[in-house]
Design a protein around this motif. Structure first.
Motif, PDB file in Angstrom:
ATOM      1  N   UNK A   1       0.824  -1.207   0.000  1.00  0.00           N
ATOM      2  CA  UNK A   1       0.000   0.000   0.000  1.00  0.00           C
ATOM      3  C   UNK A   1       0.862   1.263   0.000  1.00  0.00           C
ATOM      4  N   UNK A   2       2.106   1.112   0.449  1.00  0.00           N
ATOM      5  CA  UNK A   2       3.034   2.237   0.461  1.00  0.00           C
ATOM      6  C   UNK A   2       4.418   1.714   0.129  1.00  0.00           C
ATOM      7  N   UNK A   3       5.222   2.550  -0.486  1.00  0.00           N
ATOM      8  CA  UNK A   3       6.599   2.210  -0.818  1.00  0.00           C
ATOM      9  C   UNK A   3       7.410   3.491  -0.908  1.00  0.00           C
ATOM     10  N   UNK A   4       8.601   3.462  -0.339  1.00  0.00           N
ATOM     11  CA  UNK A   4       9.508   4.606  -0.359  1.00  0.00           C
ATOM     12  C   UNK A   4       8.849   5.857   0.214  1.00  0.00           C
ATOM     13  N   UNK A   5       8.008   5.641   1.220  1.00  0.00           N
ATOM     14  CA  UNK A   5       7.364   6.769   1.874  1.00  0.00           C
ATOM     15  C   UNK A   5       6.230   7.396   1.086  1.00  0.00           C
ATOM     16  N   UNK A   6       5.717   6.687   0.083  1.00  0.00           N
ATOM     17  CA  UNK A   6       4.647   7.210  -0.771  1.00  0.00           C
ATOM     18  C   UNK A   6       3.542   6.166  -0.912  1.00  0.00           C
ATOM     19  N   UNK A   7       2.310   6.601  -1.054  1.00  0.00           N
ATOM     20  CA  UNK A   7       1.246   5.637  -1.350  1.00  0.00           C
ATOM     21  C   UNK A   7       1.452   5.027  -2.730  1.00  0.00           C
ATOM     22  N   UNK A   8       1.043   3.757  -2.852  1.00  0.00           N
ATOM     23  CA  UNK A   8       1.165   3.068  -4.135  1.00  0.00           C
ATOM     24  C   UNK A   8      -0.130   3.231  -4.915  1.00  0.00           C
ATOM     25  N   UNK A   9      -0.004   3.646  -6.173  1.00  0.00           N
ATOM     26  CA  UNK A   9      -1.149   3.836  -7.061  1.00  0.00           C
ATOM     27  C   UNK A   9      -0.916   3.001  -8.317  1.00  0.00           C
ATOM     28  N   UNK A  10      -1.869   2.145  -8.642  1.00  0.00           N
ATOM     29  CA  UNK A  10      -1.739   1.267  -9.800  1.00  0.00           C
ATOM     30  C   UNK A  10      -2.220   1.962 -11.065  1.00  0.00           C
ATOM     31  N   UNK A  11      -1.444   1.789 -12.125  1.00  0.00           N
ATOM     32  CA  UNK A  11      -1.838   2.265 -13.454  1.00  0.00           C
ATOM     33  C   UNK A  11      -2.305   1.054 -14.258  1.00  0.00           C
ATOM     34  N   UNK A  12      -3.568   1.054 -14.643  1.00  0.00           N
ATOM     35  CA  UNK A  12      -4.120  -0.063 -15.405  1.00  0.00           C
ATOM     36  C   UNK A  12      -4.057   0.236 -16.890  1.00  0.00           C
TER      37      UNK A  12
ATOM     38  N   UNK B   1      -4.805   7.556 -16.496  1.00  0.00           N
ATOM     39  CA  UNK B   1      -3.908   7.583 -15.348  1.00  0.00           C
ATOM     40  C   UNK B   1      -4.644   8.232 -14.178  1.00  0.00           C
ATOM     41  N   UNK B   2      -4.652   7.584 -13.009  1.00  0.00           N
ATOM     42  CA  UNK B   2      -5.390   8.158 -11.869  1.00  0.00           C
ATOM     43  C   UNK B   2      -4.848   9.533 -11.481  1.00  0.00           C
ATOM     44  N   UNK B   3      -5.747  10.406 -11.073  1.00  0.00           N
ATOM     45  CA  UNK B   3      -5.318  11.689 -10.536  1.00  0.00           C
ATOM     46  C   UNK B   3      -4.827  11.483  -9.111  1.00  0.00           C
ATOM     47  N   UNK B   4      -3.708  12.127  -8.787  1.00  0.00           N
ATOM     48  CA  UNK B   4      -3.116  11.960  -7.461  1.00  0.00           C
ATOM     49  C   UNK B   4      -2.836  13.333  -6.866  1.00  0.00           C
ATOM     50  N   UNK B   5      -2.747  13.314  -5.548  1.00  0.00           N
ATOM     51  CA  UNK B   5      -2.459  14.541  -4.812  1.00  0.00           C
ATOM     52  C   UNK B   5      -1.123  14.365  -4.110  1.00  0.00           C
ATOM     53  N   UNK B   6      -0.059  14.772  -4.758  1.00  0.00           N
ATOM     54  CA  UNK B   6       1.269  14.630  -4.185  1.00  0.00           C
ATOM     55  C   UNK B   6       2.025  13.452  -4.765  1.00  0.00           C
ATOM     56  N   UNK B   7       3.263  13.252  -4.320  1.00  0.00           N
ATOM     57  CA  UNK B   7       4.102  12.175  -4.859  1.00  0.00           C
ATOM     58  C   UNK B   7       3.539  10.798  -4.527  1.00  0.00           C
ATOM     59  N   UNK B   8       3.645   9.883  -5.474  1.00  0.00           N
ATOM     60  CA  UNK B   8       3.189   8.513  -5.278  1.00  0.00           C
ATOM     61  C   UNK B   8       4.212   7.549  -5.860  1.00  0.00           C
TER      62      UNK B   8
ATOM     63  N   UNK C   1      13.478   6.317 -17.936  1.00  0.00           N
ATOM     64  CA  UNK C   1      13.096   6.562 -16.542  1.00  0.00           C
ATOM     65  C   UNK C   1      14.148   7.461 -15.884  1.00  0.00           C
ATOM     66  N   UNK C   2      14.348   8.644 -16.422  1.00  0.00           N
ATOM     67  CA  UNK C   2      15.459   9.487 -15.962  1.00  0.00           C
ATOM     68  C   UNK C   2      15.328   9.973 -14.523  1.00  0.00           C
ATOM     69  N   UNK C   3      14.099   9.960 -13.968  1.00  0.00           N
ATOM     70  CA  UNK C   3      13.889  10.480 -12.617  1.00  0.00           C
ATOM     71  C   UNK C   3      13.705   9.374 -11.581  1.00  0.00           C
ATOM     72  N   UNK C   4      13.873   8.122 -11.987  1.00  0.00           N
ATOM     73  CA  UNK C   4      13.619   7.020 -11.066  1.00  0.00           C
ATOM     74  C   UNK C   4      14.622   7.017  -9.914  1.00  0.00           C
ATOM     75  N   UNK C   5      14.084   6.985  -8.696  1.00  0.00           N
ATOM     76  CA  UNK C   5      14.927   6.970  -7.505  1.00  0.00           C
ATOM     77  C   UNK C   5      14.587   5.804  -6.580  1.00  0.00           C
ATOM     78  N   UNK C   6      13.431   5.160  -6.765  1.00  0.00           N
ATOM     79  CA  UNK C   6      13.030   4.053  -5.908  1.00  0.00           C
ATOM     80  C   UNK C   6      12.368   2.978  -6.751  1.00  0.00           C
ATOM     81  N   UNK C   7      12.736   1.706  -6.514  1.00  0.00           N
ATOM     82  CA  UNK C   7      12.228   0.589  -7.305  1.00  0.00           C
ATOM     83  C   UNK C   7      11.945  -0.598  -6.401  1.00  0.00           C
ATOM     84  N   UNK C   8      10.749  -1.171  -6.544  1.00  0.00           N
ATOM     85  CA  UNK C   8      10.344  -2.396  -5.847  1.00  0.00           C
ATOM     86  C   UNK C   8      10.010  -3.413  -6.932  1.00  0.00           C
TER      87      UNK C   8
END
Length: 315
Positions: free
Chosen positions: A8-19, A24-31, A95-102
């Motif tokens: 449900x969360x990763x790297x201090x951010x909520x996880x949002x699935x892209x189907x 793409x879901x609208x989000x409020x803040x980093x995810x 993915x030039x801005x990728x900083x966290x990967x699970x």
């Protein structure tokens, strides 16, 4: 217990699935964006999933340049389809801005952890020199090679059984920025043959000079680990110590409390344990300034006049 839900969360951010084929879901803040493609493949020739490859390519076209944190779920059927490590490495320019990967966020219904064919995950660090957080889950064909990486702060390896070769490769890596290390040692039944002797370099405090949070979790050898930590130099600089999800019992905790002072810790996580009520209470009483988690007490199984304890993640 096995994995029953997705992160449900990763790297201090909520996880949002892209189907696929949906907005793409609208989000409020980093995810942390999650991408997954499950498809049963019983060909048993261990080939990469063409369906995942196409879905991931489309996902990158939609989202790639904006993604900072990425969760990869199913990559086809992980018992037969190996992890798409080569595809993830090749995608680095997208993915030039990728900083966290699970890598490997899937439930037991999608694939049991011991069946997950992953391969060597260390090329991910070479491909992403700016990566700061890496979490990987796997069991079958799960390996690591010693690597130098200057940016990685957090490394977590989830498994039902972590081999001594995997652990040795992690401890043989140069990770000067590492502050958080989490190793799920598991059980011998699933390849978890790591011993306390194999952990000696880590316990010495020599590698990873910035390490502040250490997890040796899901361990069949939890009592042995606790006894070794009682005098391990690395403990002196830790802020958080995590021995959860394993088979920790009264003997291990007694040794830990009888060893070096632990009052400098901010947190001691022992949840999912086999402690008696008296010993569980004694830990909290002995460390009044520390957040001690002794939730989820377990009872050993008794059969054939023997007592059996089980790690949280096994099958």
């Amino acid at each position: 217990m096995t994995f029953g839900c997705h992160a449900r969360a990763f790297a201090g951010r909520p996880v949002v699935t892209v189907w696929a084929n949906t907005p793409v879901p609208e989000v409020d803040g980093p995810v942390s964006w999650r991408m997954s493609y499950w498809d049963f493949d019983d060909s048993s020739d261990y080939r990469l999933s063409a369906g995942f490859a196409a879905a991931f390519d489309a996902f990158l076209t939609r989202m790639g340049p904006s993604i900072e944190s990425l969760v990869i779920g199913s990559w086809g059927y992980a018992a037969f389809n190996p992890a798409p490590i080569a595809q993830l490495c090749a995608a680095a320019p997208r993915l030039p801005r990728l900083r966290a990967l699970f890598l490997g966020d899937m439930t037991s219904e999608e694939c049991e952890v011991s069946w997950m064919r992953v391969g060597d995950v260390s090329p991910l660090l070479t491909a992403y020199p700016a990566l700061e957080v890496l979490r990987v889950r796997g069991g079958e064909d799960f390996s690591f090679s010693p690597v130098r990486h200057d940016a990685l702060r957090e490394l977590a390896v989830e498994s039902g059984g972590l081999s001594r070769e995997f652990v040795a490769a992690v401890l043989g890596s140069e990770l000067p920025a590492l502050t958080d290390l989490e190793l799920w040692l598991g059980t011998p039944d699933y390849g978890g043959d790591t011993t306390v002797a194999d952990l000696a370099p880590l316990l010495s405090g020599v590698p990873f000079p910035r390490l502040r949070r250490l997890g040796l979790r899901n361990a069949q050898i939890a009592d042995d680990v606790a006894e070794a930590l009682a005098s391990a130099p690395v403990v002196r600089r830790l802020e958080r110590l995590d021995l959860s999800l394993g088979t920790l019992g009264d003997q291990g905790v007694a040794a830990l409390l009888a060893g070096q002072p632990l009052g400098h810790l901010s947190e001691l996580d022992l949840h999912h344990h086999y402690l008696s009520d008296e010993v569980a209470a004694s830990v909290t009483a002995a460390l009044p300034g520390v957040r001690v988690d002794v939730s989820e007490p377990e009872e050993p199984d008794e059969y054939d006049d023997e007592s059996h304890r089980y790690t949280a993640v096994s099958e």
